[in-house]
Design a protein around this motif. Structure first.
Motif, PDB file in Angstrom:
ATOM      1  N   ASN A  71      50.464  47.898  37.925  1.00 39.97           N
ATOM      2  CA  ASN A  71      49.717  47.529  37.591  1.00 39.97           C
ATOM      3  C   ASN A  71      48.965  46.264  38.630  1.00 39.97           C
ATOM      4  O   ASN A  71      49.290  46.644  39.867  1.00 39.97           O
ATOM      5  N   ALA A  72      47.719  45.880  37.915  1.00 43.12           N
ATOM      6  CA  ALA A  72      47.470  44.567  39.320  1.00 43.12           C
ATOM      7  C   ALA A  72      48.382  43.786  39.922  1.00 43.12           C
ATOM      8  O   ALA A  72      47.450  43.394  41.246  1.00 43.12           O
ATOM      9  N   THR A  73      48.238  43.500  38.184  1.00 49.52           N
ATOM     10  CA  THR A  73      49.736  42.262  39.399  1.00 49.52           C
ATOM     11  C   THR A  73      50.342  42.066  40.307  1.00 49.52           C
ATOM     12  O   THR A  73      50.164  41.515  40.846  1.00 49.52           O
ATOM     13  N   PHE A  96      42.226  35.053  35.605  1.00 47.44           N
ATOM     14  CA  PHE A  96      43.176  35.236  34.808  1.00 47.44           C
ATOM     15  C   PHE A  96      44.193  34.877  35.390  1.00 47.44           C
ATOM     16  O   PHE A  96      44.737  35.328  36.807  1.00 47.44           O
ATOM     17  N   ALA A  98      47.218  36.105  36.078  1.00 44.70           N
ATOM     18  CA  ALA A  98      47.933  37.362  37.275  1.00 44.70           C
ATOM     19  C   ALA A  98      46.887  36.954  38.860  1.00 44.70           C
ATOM     20  O   ALA A  98      47.790  37.172  40.486  1.00 44.70           O
ATOM     21  N   ASP A 167      39.620  40.479  43.687  1.00 43.06           N
ATOM     22  CA  ASP A 167      40.787  40.788  42.967  1.00 43.06           C
ATOM     23  C   ASP A 167      39.409  41.704  41.614  1.00 43.06           C
ATOM     24  O   ASP A 167      38.754  40.540  41.356  1.00 43.06           O
ATOM     25  N   ALA A 169      39.523  43.052  39.087  1.00 45.55           N
ATOM     26  CA  ALA A 169      40.550  43.954  37.911  1.00 45.55           C
ATOM     27  C   ALA A 169      39.892  44.483  36.060  1.00 45.55           C
ATOM     28  O   ALA A 169      39.574  45.357  35.966  1.00 45.55           O
ATOM     29  N   HIS A 170      37.986  43.534  36.381  1.00 44.00           N
ATOM     30  CA  HIS A 170      36.961  43.793  36.192  1.00 44.00           C
ATOM     31  C   HIS A 170      36.099  44.831  36.140  1.00 44.00           C
ATOM     32  O   HIS A 170      34.675  45.124  35.706  1.00 44.00           O
ATOM     33  N   SER A 191      41.875  47.040  37.908  1.00 43.81           N
ATOM     34  CA  SER A 191      43.148  46.687  37.202  1.00 43.81           C
ATOM     35  C   SER A 191      42.895  48.239  36.250  1.00 43.81           C
ATOM     36  O   SER A 191      41.518  48.368  35.525  1.00 43.81           O
ATOM     37  N   LYS A 196      41.151  47.244  29.362  1.00 42.23           N
ATOM     38  CA  LYS A 196      39.954  47.684  30.661  1.00 42.23           C
ATOM     39  C   LYS A 196      39.629  48.873  29.821  1.00 42.23           C
ATOM     40  O   LYS A 196      39.599  49.518  29.761  1.00 42.23           O
TER      41      LYS A 196
HETATM   42  C1  LIG Z   1      41.047  38.814  36.202  1.00 45.25           C
HETATM   43  C2  LIG Z   1      42.340  39.322  36.204  1.00 45.25           C
HETATM   44  N1  LIG Z   1      43.025  40.219  37.381  1.00 45.25           N
HETATM   45  C3  LIG Z   1      43.998  41.354  37.954  1.00 45.25           C
HETATM   46  C4  LIG Z   1      44.623  41.286  36.241  1.00 45.25           C
HETATM   47  C5  LIG Z   1      45.954  41.463  36.154  1.00 45.25           C
HETATM   48  O1  LIG Z   1      45.728  43.385  35.487  1.00 45.25           O
HETATM   49  P1  LIG Z   1      47.469  44.213  35.271  1.00 45.25           P
HETATM   50  O2  LIG Z   1      47.144  43.696  33.829  1.00 45.25           O
HETATM   51  O3  LIG Z   1      47.397  45.337  35.607  1.00 45.25           O
HETATM   52  O4  LIG Z   1      48.127  43.256  35.929  1.00 45.25           O
HETATM   53  C6  LIG Z   1      43.322  40.732  34.909  1.00 45.25           C
HETATM   54  C7  LIG Z   1      43.966  41.317  33.533  1.00 45.25           C
HETATM   55  O5  LIG Z   1      43.697  40.847  32.807  1.00 45.25           O
HETATM   56  C8  LIG Z   1      42.659  40.102  34.840  1.00 45.25           C
HETATM   57  O6  LIG Z   1      41.923  40.182  34.153  1.00 45.25           O
END
Ligand SMILES: Cc1ncc(COP(=O)(O)O)c(C=O)c1O
Length: 393
Positions: A71-73, A96, A98, A167, A169-170, A191, A196
């Motif tokens: 995952n991205a976190t 977010f 994370a 980051d 993710a979006h 992410s 997404k």
């Molecule tokens: C800006 C941002 N960074 C990180 C994340 C975390 O992603 P993940 O759910 O893949 O860990 C999100 C999740 O929505 C996010 O919006």
């Protein structure tokens, strides 16, 4: 028709409309690939599907290395660790959790800078004002599919000799001047969560053009194990399993279709809502081509006649589940109360946007007619604003 909040009868939508729904492959698409995986008995640890998926992303994002992750976190956390940072990391509070947790959990201190009030990305002048020898990196967010001021941030990276990471993710399929987001800065993180536009169920990826960083992270996502007899990095298990890579490979085939549909839906929102007083859209930065993954509007209470929270509440009665995204802001989380880095911070643009922002439904399977109906509803909320305000008092 008046909003159901005033009628108290049947909601406009029978089922709840959330801001997003996952784009999933059919059983027919999945079956042959899953059969191949089962037959091979290779279900994780850099299997064929994983490697193919990484390669496809490298081509698509025009970047040297892609490391698929769980995952991205976790990817953001490991990236913070891999860069051997100390002290403070400049970041945005309009994100977010994370993003900020990754910095904090890596033993670093988030240093919050204000955002640009129109694009919602980090204000680069603010970043410059916050640069001190204690700042060891910048973690910027390409928020809602909008690219940051990557040119200025790149300049800061070169001048200050500190890593700039994104980051993203979006922002899969967002471009800056024809270059895909993914190859900017020291590294970027995507992410692929189910929320997404493109999903591997859970999942994410780190992208970088830096060979050393790639080698280090590739080890760190697999316990730091180099070979049978050597553990050379402190790491975690952050690998992407084969099943997730299968979803990813099928999803990549459809990504263009998804992006086109999201662009159409967002164009309807923009056309229909731009005439309503007190509705403001996110400004897409010059040179950026957004992926249209989000439809974020600001409700300006003085002009609209209702606050964002009121509109959010009224939409709910018609089963439109909008999101106050991002609220609260990073320095206001309960878990950071009393911590030095979060204490006494008030960033005016961030707070204004966060108090006004509302993300509306936008996803591939959403019908254009439903977007028209949501726009009718928002129009009607505006027309009935005085009656709504009286009832909410
Ligand atoms: C800006 C941002 N960074 C990180 C994340 C975390 O992603 P993940 O759910 O893949 O860990 C999100 C999740 O929505 C996010 O919006």
């Amino acid at each position: 028709m008046k909003p159901n909040f005033l009628r108290n009868k049947k909601p406009l939508f029978k089922d709840k409309l959330f801001i997003t729904r996952p784009n999933l492959p059919s059983m027919g698409e999945l079956k042959p690939k899953i059969e191949t995986m089962l037959k091979s008995r290779w279900v994780t640890n850099f299997g064929d599907f994983h490697n193919k998926f990484a390669g496809r992303l490298e081509d698509m994002l025009e970047v040297k290395h892609v490391i698929p992750c769980c995952n991205a976190t976790i990817a953001l956390f490991l990236l913070m660790k891999a860069l051997d940072l100390k002290g403070r990391v400049i970041t945005t509070p309009f994100t977010f959790p994370a993003t900020i947790h990754a910095i904090h959990m890596a033993g670093l201190e988030p240093l919050f800078c204000d955002i640009d009030p129109d694009s919602y990305t980090l204000d680069v002048d603010e970043v410059r004002r916050h640069l001190t020898p204690r700042v060891s990196a910048i973690l910027a967010v390409n928020v809602f599919g909008n690219a940051c001021d990557v040119v200025s941030l790149d300049r800061i990276r070169a001048e200050e000799k500190i890593p700039v990471v994104y980051d993203s993710a979006h922002s899969l399929c967002t471009y800056h001047k024809k270059r895909p987001i993914g190859g900017f800065g020291t590294a970027e993180v995507f992410s692929f969560h189910a929320t997404k536009l493109f999903t591997t169920l859970e999942g994410g990826a780190i992208t970088t053009n830096d060979d050393d960083l790639y080698r280090k992270l590739k080890l760190m996502i697999n316990f730091g194990i180099q070979d049978e007899e050597h553990v050379v990095e402190v790491g975690l298990n952050a690998k992407m399993p084969e099943m997730n890579a299968i979803f990813g490979l099928i999803g990549l085939e459809k990504i263009k279709k998804i992006i086109d549909k999201l662009a159409c839906l967002n164009a309807i929102y923009k056309k229909r809502l731009s005439g309503i007083p007190g509705i403001k859209f996110q400004k897409i930065r010059e040179g950026c081509r957004t992926n249209n993954q989000y439809m974020a509007i600001e409700i300006i209470p003085e002009d609209f006649g209702l606050t964002r929270d009121m509109v959010h509440r009224v939409l709910k009665e018609d089963n439109v589940i909008a999101r106050k995204y991002f609220f609260p802001v990073g320095y206001s989380y309960d878990c950071y109360k009393g911590m030095d880095f979060a204490r006494g911070i008030r960033l005016p643009n961030t707070e204004k946007v966060s108090s006004r922002i509302l993300c509306l439904p936008v996803y591939y399977s959403l019908d254009a007619k439903d977007v028209e109906k949501i726009c009718d509803l928002i129009e009607s909320i505006y027309v009935c604003r005085k009656e709504i305000a009286r009832k909410l008092k």
